[in-house]
Design an enzyme around this catalytic site. Structure first.
Site, PDB file in Angstrom:
ATOM      1  N   HIS A 124      39.647  37.700  36.433  1.00 46.33           N
ATOM      2  CA  HIS A 124      38.347  38.619  36.196  1.00 46.33           C
ATOM      3  C   HIS A 124      38.355  39.146  34.623  1.00 46.33           C
ATOM      4  O   HIS A 124      37.506  39.398  34.221  1.00 46.33           O
ATOM      5  CB  HIS A 124      38.714  39.879  37.359  1.00 46.33           C
ATOM      6  CG  HIS A 124      37.503  40.886  37.054  1.00 46.33           C
ATOM      7  ND1 HIS A 124      36.305  41.098  37.531  1.00 46.33           N
ATOM      8  CD2 HIS A 124      37.492  41.844  36.386  1.00 46.33           C
ATOM      9  CE1 HIS A 124      35.658  41.969  37.116  1.00 46.33           C
ATOM     10  NE2 HIS A 124      36.428  42.575  36.180  1.00 46.33           N
ATOM     11  N   GLU A 125      39.607  39.634  34.294  1.00 45.06           N
ATOM     12  CA  GLU A 125      39.809  40.291  32.966  1.00 45.06           C
ATOM     13  C   GLU A 125      39.512  39.278  31.967  1.00 45.06           C
ATOM     14  O   GLU A 125      38.758  39.518  30.950  1.00 45.06           O
ATOM     15  CB  GLU A 125      41.082  40.809  32.905  1.00 45.06           C
ATOM     16  CG  GLU A 125      41.477  42.180  33.572  1.00 45.06           C
ATOM     17  CD  GLU A 125      40.411  43.066  33.866  1.00 45.06           C
ATOM     18  OE1 GLU A 125      39.701  43.158  32.690  1.00 45.06           O
ATOM     19  OE2 GLU A 125      40.059  43.698  34.870  1.00 45.06           O
ATOM     20  N   HIS A 128      35.900  38.733  31.194  1.00 41.99           N
ATOM     21  CA  HIS A 128      35.309  39.797  30.236  1.00 41.99           C
ATOM     22  C   HIS A 128      35.538  39.162  28.727  1.00 41.99           C
ATOM     23  O   HIS A 128      34.767  39.329  27.817  1.00 41.99           O
ATOM     24  CB  HIS A 128      35.934  41.211  30.251  1.00 41.99           C
ATOM     25  CG  HIS A 128      35.465  41.772  31.603  1.00 41.99           C
ATOM     26  ND1 HIS A 128      34.210  42.462  31.749  1.00 41.99           N
ATOM     27  CD2 HIS A 128      36.256  42.489  32.412  1.00 41.99           C
ATOM     28  CE1 HIS A 128      34.274  42.916  32.864  1.00 41.99           C
ATOM     29  NE2 HIS A 128      35.591  43.043  33.376  1.00 41.99           N
ATOM     30  N   HIS A 132      32.943  38.379  25.958  1.00 43.00           N
ATOM     31  CA  HIS A 132      32.987  38.838  24.622  1.00 43.00           C
ATOM     32  C   HIS A 132      32.795  37.538  23.623  1.00 43.00           C
ATOM     33  O   HIS A 132      31.946  37.599  22.571  1.00 43.00           O
ATOM     34  CB  HIS A 132      34.288  39.634  24.523  1.00 43.00           C
ATOM     35  CG  HIS A 132      34.304  40.215  23.052  1.00 43.00           C
ATOM     36  ND1 HIS A 132      35.402  40.600  22.554  1.00 43.00           N
ATOM     37  CD2 HIS A 132      33.338  40.686  22.167  1.00 43.00           C
ATOM     38  CE1 HIS A 132      35.340  41.115  21.361  1.00 43.00           C
ATOM     39  NE2 HIS A 132      34.097  41.164  21.130  1.00 43.00           N
TER      40      HIS A 132
END
Length: 254
Positions: A124-125, A128, A132
Site C-alpha cells: 500500500h505504501e 503512494h 508520486h
C-alpha cells in the site's frame, strides 16, 4: 478530530436574558453535538475493525516468505523506482510514505514481518510511491493542502470559540475565520479518500499481477486494506459533521 469544546465565561447578574440563553446553548454538549454521535460511533467501529483485522492477518505468514520491506522493494524494482528508500519507524500502524524526502517508513512489525498484513501494508505504501512517480493529481492536491490544513486545524477551534464566547460583536468575525480555516482541514480529509483508495487498488494490482502472493492471500490482503480505508472514511465524516456543527453554531448567533 475530537469533539469541539466551548469555553464559557462566568455569567454576570446584569446580563440580558438573550445573552443568558446564548451562553447556556453553547455549553460543550449543546444540541448540535448530536450531529457528531453517528460519526463517533463509526470512528470507534472503524478503529476496532482495522485493529482486529490487522492483528488477525499479522499472524498469518505469507507463503512467499517476504517481509513488508522486501515486498515494497520488489514492487518498486518492478516499476523502475530507484530513488526511494525504505526504513523502519516506531509505533504501530505508523506506516507512511513521505514524498518530500522520498522515503517509505514501515512500522517495525511490518518492516521485519512476513505476514499477510505486513506485505499488504508495504504494498500500500508503495502504491503512494507509484502515485508520486506518475504525478497522480489527487496526491499533488493533498500534498499542497497538507501544510495549510495543519495550520488551519490548529487555529480553527481557538479562533471560532473566542468569537463564540465573546459574542457576535467586534470579535464575532473570528467565528467566520475559524470556519474558513477548518474548511481547509475538511478538504484535506476529503481529498485523502481517493488517494488512499487508489493506493490500495495499486497495491492489490501489483501483488496480483506479479504473482507474489497466492490468489487466496490476495483476498486476505484486501481485507486488511479495506479495514484501513474505513478509518479515512470515518475521519472525513467526522470533519465534515464538525464543520456543519460550527456553521450551525455560527448562524444561531445572528
Amino acid at each position: 478530530m475530537g469533539s469541539a469544546r466551548v469555553a464559557t465565561d462566568a455569567a454576570c447578574r446584569s446580563e440580558p436574558p438573550r445573552q443568558e440563553r446564548d451562553r447556556t446553548m453553547f455549553m460543550p454538549f449543546d444540541a448540535t453535538f448530536i450531529l457528531l454521535i453517528p460519526a463517533l460511533i463509526f470512528a470507534f467501529w472503524a478503529q476496532f475493525k482495522v485493529q482486529s483485522t490487522y492483528q488477525k492477518y499479522s499472524k498469518v505468514r505469507a507463503a512467499n516468505g517476504l517481509t513488508g520491506r522486501q515486498m515494497a522493494a520488489a514492487i518498486m524494482t518492478r516499476n523502475g523506482v530507484t530513488d526511494v528508500t525504505i526504513e523502519p519507524v516506531g509505533g504501530v500502524l505508523s506506516d507512511h510514505y513521505d514524498p518530500r524526502v522520498k522515503k517509505v517508513r514501515l512500522s517495525q512489525q511490518n518492516y521485519e514481518g512476513s505476514s499477510i498484513a505486513a506485505i499488504a501494508v508495504g504494498a500500500h505504501e508503495v502504491g503512494h510511491v507509484l502515485q508520486h512517480a506518475q504525478g497522480y493529481f489527487p496526491l499533488q492536491i493533498r500534498s499542497a493542502l497538507a501544510p495549510v490544513a495543519g495550520f488551519g486545524s490548529m487555529l480553527a477551534f481557538p479562533l471560532f470559540f473566542i468569537g463564540l464566547v465573546f459574542g457576535a460583536g467586534q470579535l464575532g468575525w473570528l467565528m467566520d475565520l475559524g470556519i474558513i480555516f477548518f474548511t481547509g482541514a475538511v478538504l484535506f480529509q476529503l481529498v485523502t479518500l481517493p488517494v488512499e483508495f487508489d493506493a490500495s487498488r495499486r497495491a492489490l494490482a501489483q501483488i496480483t499481477e506479479s504473482g507474489a502472493v497466492r490468489p487466496e492471500e490476495v483476498g486476505m490482503a484486501k481485507k486488511v486494506l479495506d479495514a484501513a480505508a474505513l478509518t479515512y472514511v470515518a475521519a472525513a465524516a467526522m470533519a465534515a459533521l464538525q464543520l456543519l456543527r460550527m456553521i450551525l453554531l455560527r448562524n444561531s448567533r445572528d
